[in-house]
Motif scaffolding. Structure first.
Motif, mmCIF file in Angstrom:
data_model
loop_
_atom_site.group_PDB
_atom_site.id
_atom_site.type_symbol
_atom_site.label_atom_id
_atom_site.label_comp_id
_atom_site.label_asym_id
_atom_site.label_seq_id
_atom_site.Cartn_x
_atom_site.Cartn_y
_atom_site.Cartn_z
ATOM 1 N N VAL A 76 0.850 -1.196 0.000
ATOM 2 C CA VAL A 76 0.000 0.000 0.000
ATOM 3 C C VAL A 76 0.887 1.249 0.000
ATOM 4 N N GLY A 77 1.970 1.190 0.749
ATOM 5 C CA GLY A 77 2.849 2.360 0.859
ATOM 6 C C GLY A 77 3.781 2.551 -0.317
ATOM 7 N N SER A 78 4.305 1.461 -0.867
ATOM 8 C CA SER A 78 5.398 1.699 -1.822
ATOM 9 C C SER A 78 5.390 0.835 -3.084
ATOM 10 N N PHE A 79 4.257 0.229 -3.408
ATOM 11 C CA PHE A 79 4.240 -0.565 -4.638
ATOM 12 C C PHE A 79 3.751 0.330 -5.775
ATOM 13 N N SER A 80 4.696 1.112 -6.319
ATOM 14 C CA SER A 80 4.274 2.109 -7.301
ATOM 15 C C SER A 80 5.329 2.266 -8.388
ATOM 16 N N ASP A 81 4.900 2.850 -9.499
ATOM 17 C CA ASP A 81 5.803 3.156 -10.612
ATOM 18 C C ASP A 81 5.763 4.658 -10.874
ATOM 19 N N PRO A 82 6.853 5.231 -11.442
ATOM 20 C CA PRO A 82 6.825 6.670 -11.754
ATOM 21 C C PRO A 82 6.010 6.922 -13.031
ATOM 22 N N LEU A 152 0.211 0.576 -7.895
ATOM 23 C CA LEU A 152 -0.204 -0.437 -8.875
ATOM 24 C C LEU A 152 -1.274 -1.399 -8.355
ATOM 25 N N MET A 153 -1.728 -1.174 -7.114
ATOM 26 C CA MET A 153 -2.703 -2.110 -6.547
ATOM 27 C C MET A 153 -4.077 -1.898 -7.176
ATOM 28 N N LEU A 154 -4.705 -2.978 -7.600
ATOM 29 C CA LEU A 154 -6.083 -2.915 -8.079
ATOM 30 C C LEU A 154 -6.986 -3.253 -6.905
ATOM 31 N N SER A 155 -8.120 -2.558 -6.809
ATOM 32 C CA SER A 155 -8.985 -2.829 -5.656
ATOM 33 C C SER A 155 -10.429 -3.008 -6.092
ATOM 34 N N THR A 156 -11.213 -3.535 -5.206
ATOM 35 C CA THR A 156 -12.656 -3.638 -5.419
ATOM 36 C C THR A 156 -13.300 -3.500 -4.051
ATOM 37 N N SER A 157 -14.643 -3.583 -3.988
ATOM 38 C CA SER A 157 -15.246 -3.526 -2.659
ATOM 39 C C SER A 157 -15.982 -4.826 -2.405
#
Ligand code: GAP
Length: 461
Positions: A76-82, A152-157
């Motif tokens: 949640v904190g750091s799984f990201s791309d520029p 990059l996290m995909l979410s749903t509810s």
């Protein structure tokens, strides 16, 4: 690549997803041959790394997990791309990938200060991009917005409300299902460290630029192992998995050695959880691409889950009566990418007559989606051919084909990579034998029907 994509669709390996509705960006469906091919690769992996080893077990955890799992794991904190957006045509791109592509085209290209691939600090990327070295691949403009981090996290509810309390993520890696179950598995399987847990399944990442067919997609499959070992033994465990992965790609799957290479990831490029990592790359038509990462994840994940869940995930070692948090070596493979690599490795064009080329998929027998073709010489011999099909399909995936000349049927079999084909005609059949044709040599051999199953087994089918 475009030849392979067209071929894959025509022969039923991979189709565009939701095609009749105009598709969905970068979604793909595995057709009858592709699904079987992928399943074969997965089963070879399970057979080699789980069935044949006393120190491995299998797990199938849920895709949707408690959101705290992903807070603890750091995703949640750091799984990201520029991410950067072109202000003129509004297309979005990965800053690090555009820089890498520019470097590939021009080796004299200079890199940003503190370059660390997707981990390069944003201020360095922004200063660099403002200097104007990169043009938009879509409209060639250099009018870029600020580079930002994109998670990059995909979410749903989940459930009947759509407020924040119902938010769940679709797992971006299968690994965490293994970490959170570590005490359950250790207890119920009675495995003693060192031991490993294998898991196959879907993972999801909201990739900024999915591309290259099934190479980088938002929905994909992973086959991952978390191998738990005693701290201090992790370096040697890592070395042994390097060799195991090499063996898997070149011996078990039979990939050409020249198409596989292993590269160490420099310290600055390591993910947040990793102490050391090597990428296994395959030489795709678009260049070298990662198919697997072998990482020393240390005790990062178990420690993080201990902190966040307040549960004790440490291990009591009965060999020396010590208690510790195990270290983890992780050979993680992308099954979708591996399936693409298997298709690329098998693809061969044989120059034919009249300037035509014939495609032959030279899958190793153990990888081939269909193992045996059963063809009556002429339609009239359908009955014995059907008998043979029933006998062999108990053991192998077979194809029955009676349409067209026998030559045409061999050609169709070659195109979809069937390693062995049988031509059935009554004279030999009544003597208890058939001719078996080898896809790669084209040679035919007379084999006793009573020995066929053993014959194909020894060939690796
Ligand atoms: N658990 C570790 C992990 O997930 P990773 O290097 O991010 O490590 C492992 O991913 C493998 O998963 C990669 O080597 C690649 O084969 C596959 N993979 C990752 N992202 C992918 C994507 N968007 N599409 C297809 N495969 C992907």
């Amino acid at each position: 690549m475009s030849t392979l994509v067209t071929f894959a669709k025509t022969r039923g390996f991979v189709y565009q997803g939701s095609e009749i509705y105009g598709g969905l960006a970068n979604s793909w469906d595995y057709g009858p041959l592709g699904a079987t091919l992928k399943e074969n690769i997965k089963n070879l992996w399970i057979k080699n790394f789980v069935q044949k080893r006393k120190d491995m077990v299998l797990l199938d955890a849920a895709i949707m997990m408690n959101p705290n799992v992903w807070v603890a794991s750091g995703h949640v904190g750091s799984f990201s791309d520029p991410l950067m957006e072109c202000k003129d045509c509004h297309t979005r791109h990965r800053a690090d990938k555009l820089i890498e592509e520019a470097l590939e085209k021009d080796a004299n290209f200079t890199l940003p200060a503190n370059w660390a691939g997707d981990k390069t600090p944003l201020e360095d990327l922004n200063t660099y991009i403002a200097g104007g070295p990169i043009a938009c691949p879509n409209c060639k403009s250099k009018n870029w917005g600020e580079v930002k981090r994109f998670n990059l996290m995909l979410s749903t509810s989940q459930g009947t409300t759509e407020d924040a309390t119902a938010l769940v993520y679709l797992r971006p890696e299968t690994a965490q299902g293994i970490f959170v179950n570590f005490p359950n598995i250790a207890r119920s399987s009675r495995k003693k460290i060192p031991f490993g847990v294998a898991q196959c399944g879907k993972a999801f990442r909201n990739e900024i630029t999915p591309k290259n067919f099934i190479f980088r997609t938002r929905e994909f499959e992973q086959i991952e192992i978390e191998y738990f070992c005693k701290p201090g033994t992790d370096a040697e465990t890592f070395e042994s998995w390097l060799q195991e992965e090499d063996r898997f790609f070149t011996e078990v799957l039979g990939f050409k050695k020249e198409n596989v290479r292993f590269v160490e990831i420099p310290k600055e490029g390591l993910p947040h959880y990793s102490k050391r990592a090597w990428d296994f790359e395959y030489l795709f038509p678009f260049g070298w691409g990662e198919i697997s990462t072998l990482a020393n994840r240390t005790d990062y994940d178990l420690k993080a889950h201990m902190e966040h869940s307040k549960q004790d995930l440490s291990y009591f070692d009965p060999f020396d009566n010590t208690k510790y948090i195990p270290y983890v070596v992780e050979p993680s493979i992308g099954l979708s990418r591996l399936t693409l690599a298997a298709m690329c490795d098998a693809y061969d064009e044989v120059p034919g007559e009249e300037w035509t080329s014939k495609i032959v998929m030279r899958f190793a027998p153990q990888v081939a989606p269909i193992k045996v073709g059963v063809f009556p010489l002429i339609k009239k011999f359908a009955e014995p051919a059907n008998e043979l099909y029933s006998l062999l399909s108990e053991h192998f995936v077979c194809e029955y084909d009676e349409a067209g000349t026998i030559g045409k049927r061999y050609q169709r079999a070659d195109e979809i990579g069937i390693p062995y084909s049988i031509c059935v005609e009554p004279e030999n059949y009544n003597l208890g034998q058939v001719t078996v044709r080898d896809r790669d040599s084209g040679e035919q051999e007379m084999v006793q029907i009573s020995e066929l199953v053993e014959y194909f087994r020894t060939k690796g089918c």
